[in-house]
Scaffold this motif. Structure first.
Motif, short mmCIF file in Angstrom:
data_model
loop_
_atom_site.label_atom_id
_atom_site.label_comp_id
_atom_site.label_asym_id
_atom_site.label_seq_id
_atom_site.Cartn_x
_atom_site.Cartn_y
_atom_site.Cartn_z
N GLY A 1 -14.00 -4.92 1.12
CA GLY A 1 -12.99 -4.12 0.97
C GLY A 1 -12.49 -3.28 1.26
N GLU A 2 -13.18 -2.60 2.68
CA GLU A 2 -12.18 -2.43 4.35
C GLU A 2 -11.03 -3.42 5.16
N ARG B 1 -9.31 -5.40 3.09
CA ARG B 1 -8.47 -5.15 1.74
C ARG B 1 -7.43 -3.73 2.07
N GLU B 2 -7.77 -2.82 2.49
CA GLU B 2 -6.96 -1.48 3.06
C GLU B 2 -6.41 -1.40 4.66
N LEU C 1 -3.36 -3.81 3.69
CA LEU C 1 -2.15 -3.09 2.82
C LEU C 1 -1.90 -2.50 4.01
N ALA C 2 -2.73 -1.98 5.29
CA ALA C 2 -2.07 -1.00 6.06
C ALA C 2 -1.11 -1.42 6.53
N ARG D 1 1.87 -2.38 4.98
CA ARG D 1 2.99 -0.83 4.37
C ARG D 1 3.58 -0.16 5.65
N GLN E 1 -4.66 3.58 10.75
CA GLN E 1 -5.07 3.89 9.40
C GLN E 1 -6.35 3.90 8.76
N VAL E 2 -7.25 2.69 9.18
CA VAL E 2 -8.20 2.66 8.50
C VAL E 2 -9.47 3.20 9.37
#
Length: 340
Positions: free
Chosen positions: A159-160, A162-163, A166-167, A170, A216-217
């Motif tokens: 999960g982390e 993947r975030e 995507l960041a 982005r 961001q993360v």
């Protein structure tokens, strides 16, 4: 002109050798901007110097001299450039412009393909998940841009991670990194010496996206883990991975940088590069001024030669200056004159 015309060429060579290594030691965002400015200014300087060098040979062609109304012997006497140098410069210019046109066509096709793919993607959200077992993730620039991730890639990450992925993608879209890439590719097409600088720019963009993702993360280690796992998962298809992807660039160096503290901001290398770019612009401006002065002298010599030739010609009349400042010979024929 003898020295100043070569200054932009020398500055381009120096920055090509030094800029890639220096950029890797800078914070990625200012490094990318510095490399973009370097590519733009050195390309203008490189092209301008070659144009001036080539023109010194082209201007001595009799037909060109007749159109410009300057003296070929006078221009040849003041010309500090060997004819062989002018010919080579002209050939390099032609080859560079052909390569530039081909690269521009490829870039236009790539952007059109990206826009078509964005339009074909289902749904209107920024993220598109494709049903493909091949691990891949990349950003498609468009209006708006899209992030494309395969289910195979999502299964490789937690999960982390993947975030973080995507960041990263982005950040590519938000920073409009495809514009930087287009500039570097076109500059390298016109001037092959800038190819190392373009490669360094691609690495700076990936590092820029890494740092934005880490901010961001909130964890540099999570982003490093995501980058490493994504690269390992997609290693079999690295050649077909689009440029704006988390798996781009030198992955081991990116992971090593993410596991280290954030890079400090250094102003001295950027100031030094700005000084060299200023020297490049000054050299080109001085060479252009000298070239213009040389043409003015050749035009005055042609004007003086026309006056001398007309003064010894039979039945010659007066002279007047045309609107362009060049002497013109006017023969005054007397018709119907009576002689006693």
């Amino acid at each position: 002109m003898l020295i100043s015309v070569y200054v932009p060429l020398a500055v381009t060579a120096v920055l090509t050798l030094l800029a890639p290594g220096v950029a890797r030691r800078l914070a990625p965002r200012p490094a990318a901007w510095a490399l973009a400015c370097t590519a733009l200014v050195t390309t203008v300087g490189w092209t301008g110097s070659l144009v001036l060098l080539a023109f010194t040979g082209i201007a001595q062609i009799p037909q060109v001299a007749a159109e410009g109304r300057w003296s070929v012997p006078a221009l040849r006497a003041e010309d500090p450039v060997y004819l062989a140098v002018a010919v080579v410069s002209a050939l390099v210019l032609v080859a560079g412009f052909v390569s530039l046109v081909l690269a521009a066509v490829r870039q236009a096709r790539h952007l059109l393909w990206a826009r078509r793919e964005c339009a074909r993607m289902p749904g209107g959200s920024e993220l598109t998940v494709v049903d493909d077992d091949t691990p891949q993730a990349f950003a498609l620039p468009g209006a708006p841009g899209r992030i494309v991730v395969s289910r195979g890639m999502l299964r490789c990450l937690d999960g982390e991670e993947r975030e973080a992925l995507l960041a990263h993608e982005r950040a590519h879209l938000r920073g409009r990194h495809h514009v930087f890439q287009t500039l570097w590719r076109l500059a390298a097409a016109l001037n092959p010496l800038l190819r190392p600088l373009a490669d360094a720019g691609g690495f700076a963009l990936e590092r820029w996206a890494d740092e934005d993702a880490a901010a961001q993360v909130g964890s540099r280690r999570v982003v490093a883990r995501a980058v490493g796992r994504a690269a390992l998962a997609s290693s079999s298809r690295a050649s077909s991975t689009p440029a704006l992807a988390v798996t781009g660039g030198a992955v081991p160096q990116r992971v090593r940088a993410l596991l280290a503290p954030p890079p400090p901001r250094r102003t001295f290398p950027i100031a030094g590069g700005a000084l060299l770019l200023t020297l490049c612009c000054a050299g080109l401006a001085n060479a252009a001024s000298d070239s213009d002065q040389m043409l003015d002298d050749a035009q005055r010599a042609q004007c003086a030669a026309s006056i001398t030739h007309a003064s010894v010609a039979p039945r010659s009349g007066g002279f007047h200056h045309g609107p362009d400042g060049c002497c013109e010979h006017r023969v005054r024929g007397v018709r119907g004159e009576r002689h006693g």
